[in-house]
Structures are given as C-alpha cells and as structure tokens.
Design a protein around this motif. Structure first.
Motif, short mmCIF file in Angstrom:
data_model
loop_
_atom_site.label_atom_id
_atom_site.label_comp_id
_atom_site.label_asym_id
_atom_site.label_seq_id
_atom_site.Cartn_x
_atom_site.Cartn_y
_atom_site.Cartn_z
N SER A 94 0.81 -1.21 0.00
CA SER A 94 0.00 0.00 0.00
C SER A 94 0.84 1.27 0.00
N GLY A 95 2.17 1.13 -0.11
CA GLY A 95 3.07 2.28 -0.11
C GLY A 95 3.07 3.02 -1.43
N ASP A 96 3.68 4.19 -1.42
CA ASP A 96 3.72 5.03 -2.62
C ASP A 96 4.45 4.36 -3.78
N GLY A 97 5.57 3.68 -3.46
CA GLY A 97 6.35 3.03 -4.52
C GLY A 97 5.57 1.93 -5.20
N ALA A 98 4.86 1.11 -4.42
CA ALA A 98 4.06 0.02 -5.00
C ALA A 98 2.91 0.58 -5.84
N LYS A 99 2.26 1.63 -5.33
CA LYS A 99 1.15 2.23 -6.09
C LYS A 99 1.63 2.83 -7.40
N GLU A 100 2.82 3.41 -7.37
CA GLU A 100 3.37 3.98 -8.61
C GLU A 100 3.64 2.89 -9.65
N LEU A 101 4.18 1.77 -9.21
CA LEU A 101 4.44 0.66 -10.13
C LEU A 101 3.14 0.11 -10.69
N GLN A 102 2.10 -0.02 -9.85
CA GLN A 102 0.81 -0.49 -10.33
C GLN A 102 0.21 0.46 -11.35
N ARG A 103 0.43 1.74 -11.13
CA ARG A 103 -0.18 2.76 -12.00
C ARG A 103 0.55 2.89 -13.34
N THR A 104 1.86 2.74 -13.34
CA THR A 104 2.65 3.06 -14.54
C THR A 104 3.09 1.84 -15.34
N CYS A 105 3.04 0.67 -14.76
CA CYS A 105 3.58 -0.51 -15.45
C CYS A 105 2.47 -1.36 -16.08
N SER A 106 2.91 -2.27 -16.93
CA SER A 106 1.97 -3.13 -17.64
C SER A 106 1.50 -4.28 -16.75
N PRO A 107 0.50 -5.05 -17.22
CA PRO A 107 0.03 -6.22 -16.46
C PRO A 107 1.10 -7.31 -16.32
N ASN A 108 2.20 -7.18 -17.07
CA ASN A 108 3.28 -8.18 -16.96
C ASN A 108 4.10 -8.03 -15.68
N LEU A 109 3.87 -6.94 -14.93
CA LEU A 109 4.58 -6.75 -13.68
C LEU A 109 3.74 -7.25 -12.52
N THR A 110 4.34 -8.10 -11.70
CA THR A 110 3.67 -8.67 -10.53
C THR A 110 4.33 -8.13 -9.27
N LEU A 111 3.51 -7.54 -8.39
CA LEU A 111 4.02 -7.03 -7.12
C LEU A 111 3.87 -8.09 -6.04
N LEU A 112 4.94 -8.25 -5.26
CA LEU A 112 4.96 -9.21 -4.17
C LEU A 112 5.44 -8.51 -2.90
N GLN A 113 4.70 -8.67 -1.82
CA GLN A 113 5.13 -8.08 -0.55
C GLN A 113 6.09 -9.05 0.14
N VAL A 114 7.36 -8.64 0.23
CA VAL A 114 8.39 -9.53 0.76
C VAL A 114 9.37 -8.73 1.62
N ASP A 115 9.59 -9.21 2.82
CA ASP A 115 10.70 -8.77 3.65
C ASP A 115 11.77 -9.85 3.54
N ILE A 116 12.88 -9.54 2.90
CA ILE A 116 13.86 -10.59 2.59
C ILE A 116 14.56 -11.14 3.84
N THR A 117 14.34 -10.52 5.00
CA THR A 117 14.90 -11.06 6.24
C THR A 117 13.99 -12.12 6.85
N GLN A 118 12.81 -12.34 6.22
CA GLN A 118 11.86 -13.35 6.70
C GLN A 118 11.83 -14.52 5.72
N PRO A 119 12.48 -15.64 6.06
CA PRO A 119 12.56 -16.78 5.13
C PRO A 119 11.20 -17.28 4.65
N GLN A 120 10.17 -17.23 5.52
CA GLN A 120 8.86 -17.71 5.11
C GLN A 120 8.29 -16.86 3.98
N GLN A 121 8.51 -15.55 4.05
CA GLN A 121 8.02 -14.66 3.00
C GLN A 121 8.78 -14.88 1.69
N VAL A 122 10.08 -15.15 1.79
CA VAL A 122 10.87 -15.43 0.58
C VAL A 122 10.40 -16.72 -0.07
#
Length: 391
Positions: free
Chosen positions: A107-135
């Motif tokens: 829900s951050g500004d960066g994610a919203k900008e990518l959703q607004r400006t990029c094509s449907p070929n871009l997939t957003l994933l919420q990931v904290d790379i310090t959390q192995p389960q999320q990776v």
C-alpha cells in the motif's frame, strides 16, 4: 571517455612521466652508457603498454554487440519500493520483461506507482527478505505464474545503510541490521531462486557498494555487510559457471535513494544514537563530534546524484549482454576510485577516502583535551626554561 578507460590512461600517463623523468636524469649523468642497456627493457615495455592501450581504446570504442531479446524473459527484483529497484522495475517492464517486483509495503507510494505506470506483466509481491517464510512464499507465487518457464534473472537490489559514525560508536543493532538485510537476506533470496536460474541458465545481478571493498570512514557496519556480500557473490560466480549461470556485481557511486534525503530520518538516527551510547563513551567523543558526523552525512546525501539511469542501464546490460562482465562500475568516479585503491600506495588511497567522503574537522573530545593539556605543558616548560636562562 567512459569510466573504465579513464583510470587506464591516467595510469599510463603517470608511468610515462615517471619513466621519462628517470631517463632524463640517466642521460644527463656520466653513468648513462652503462645504465642505458639496463633501462632499455623498461622503455620497450612502456612502448608495448602504449600499443596495448591503443588497442584497448579501439575495442572499447567499437560498437557494442547485439543484446539478447528481453521479450519472454522473467526477472525477479528485490527492494522496489524506491530507488534503483523501483526505477529498474519500470525500465525492465518497458523493455518487455515479465517482472516480479518485491516491496515491503503493497500500500506504499512506490508500490502504487508501479501499479499505475507498469503493464500487467509486472507482478508485485510483498516480501521482507529477512523473513525466510516470505521469501519461500514469493518463490511459490513466482513458480506458479511462470509455469514450466524458468527465471532468467535475479536482481538482488534490496539493501539498507542504518548506521553513521565511527565503528566504536555504531550500535550493535546497526551491525546486525545491515548484515540481516544486505547479507543474510540476499543470501536467502539467492539460494531459494537458484534452481529456477539454473534451469534457464540465467543471470544473477547484485547491487553492492564500493564500501564493501574499501574502508570508508564511518561506514563500518554497512561496509562489513557489503564485504560479506561481495565475497559470497564472487564465490557463487565461480561455482555457477559450469551451470551456465552468469553472475555480475554492480558498484554504484553516490546516489540519492531511500531515506538518504529525508531530514527527519537523519535527526531520528542521531537522537537514537545519543540516547543509546554509554555516557562515558559519549563524553570521550563529545556530542558535538557525533553531531558533526550527522551533518556531514546529511550534506553528502543532499549532494548525491538524483539521476539513477547509470545504475538502471547497467542492470539492463548485465541481464541482456551476451557476455556480461563480472563487475560493473555505475556512475562517475567509481573507476578512478578503484584505480587509486588498487595501484596507489596505501597512504594515498587512505587519505583519498578520508577527503572524498567524510571531511571531519573536529577531533574526539578526549583527544582535544589531551592536545590542550600537552600544549599548556609545553608552554609551561618553555616559560621555566626562559626564567632559568635569565638567572
């Protein structure tokens, strides 16, 4: 003249001046006849070096080879909330890549900008790379969308620099925080996604930092984490060569990314540091010393480059070049800095780093007191000696 060629020409110029000066002195001396035979190989070597330089320059100025097609290739990028990751995700999407972009906050500004400006070929994933389960969940989501197709590229971009100050003043939480994100987080992502990369004989592109190779003052925690990352990536490059996976490291110069231009961020970091330091240690260094460091970091961040295109262009090059380089210098001055670090005496490279990055004027408070005491003692001794001479 690009950033790679410049240091080589500087090196050749310095060598020419040195050898030319030495030859002038030799020819002017009475030993010139005997020494000429001794120095002739050096002159020939210099001529050979100049010839090699001409060839090198011609090769560098030749048209670049055709790049690989981007269409149909999938790339996974970490740290796309802002900075290099956000800009690279948009560029790769424009080129026709299927992009999997991780963000800390959907829900951050960066994610919203990518959703607004990029094509449907871009997939957003919420990931904290310090959390192995999320990776691991991100891996499952990526595999589910890719189907039988492999992953062409992994761009390890996510990173943090949560410290400023001398190594002794840096909090242990800062050391651990940098290592968790910059090293262990990147390690976790890379190990999880390697099977997909080996399947496609793809690419690993890692955004690192010159601070991982050179001892920048006041960046001990960040530099140590990047040094560990550099060694891991270099080892991986050798081990994955038989699998056909190409591994590249990008070393950017100073850019304005993340929280670097956030005044409130620096103030909060400074406040946390002052509150966390042991009183005795803070007294020895002095609050004014710590404050000066914070102000120097703020000033350096404000002067950083806002144009991220050199790094983004290099990411694209590393992903699509038929023969990607093991190491890329992205931005002005990085090649020259590595030249000084590699070829100049330690005293020169050390002073260069001190003058380049944090130009401190204050000494720690304890050293200032000691200097003042030594000065007073010296003046007292001089006065005593003058009185004895008068008697």
């Amino acid at each position: 003249m690009d950033d790679y060629t410049l240091p080589f020409w500087i090196y050749l110029g310095v060598l020419t001046v040195f050898v030319g000066g030495a030859m002038k002195k030799i020819l002017a001396s009475h030993l010139s006849t005997r020494l000429w035979a001794f120095c002739l190989p050096a002159v020939l070597l210099l001529a050979l070096l100049g010839f090699a330089c001409c060839i090198y320059s011609a090769v560098r100025s030749s048209p670049p080879p055709a790049t690989l097609p981007a269409h149909g290739k999938a790339v996974f990028i970490t740290g796309c909330d802002s900075g290099f990751g956000n800009a690279a995700a948009k560029r790769l999407d424009t080129l026709g890549f299927e992009v999997f972009a991780t963000v800390l906050d959907l829900s951050g500004d960066g994610a919203k900008e990518l959703q607004r400006t990029c094509s449907p070929n871009l997939t957003l994933l919420q990931v904290d790379i310090t959390q192995p389960q999320q990776v691991q969940q991100a891996l499952l989501d990526t595999k589910a969308k890719l189907g039988l197709k492999g992953l062409w590229g992994l761009v390890n971009n996510a990173g943090v620099c949560v410290n400023f100050g001398d190594a002794e003043l840096s909090l242990m939480s800062n050391y651990r925080g940098c290592m968790e994100v910059n090293f262990f987080g990147t390690l976790t992502v890379t190990k999880n996604f390697l099977p997909l990369l080996r399947q496609s004989k793809g690419r690993i592109v890692t955004i690192s930092s010159p601070a991982g190779d050179q001892p920048f003052p006041c960046l001990a925690a960040y530099g140590a984490s990047k040094a560990a990352l550099n060694l891991f990536i270099n080892t991986l490059r050798h081990e994955l060569e038989p699998w056909g996976v190409r591994v590249s490291t990008i070393l950017p110069s100073s850019y304005k990314t993340g929280q670097s231009s956030n005044h409130a961020y620096w103030e909060q970091q400074h406040k946390n540091l002052l509150q966390s330091l042991p009183p005795g240690l803070l007294e020895e260094y002095g609050e004014d010393y710590v404050t000066e460091t914070k102000e120097l970091f703020q000033s350096h961040a404000c002067q950083a480059n806002t144009d991220l295109s050199p790094v983004v262009n290099t990411i694209v090059q590393a992903l699509l070049s038929p023969q990607p380089q093991a190491r890329y210098f992205a931005g002005p001055g990085v090649g020259l800095m590595y030249f000084i670090h590699s070829y100049c005496p330690f005293s020169i490279s050390n002073r260069f780093l001190q003058k380049l990055f944090v130009k401190k004027k204050l000494m720690p408070q304890a050293l200032r007191k000691q200097s003042s005491f030594d000065l007073n003692l010296s003046l007292h001794n001089n006065n005593n000696n003058e009185e004895k001479l008068k008697r």
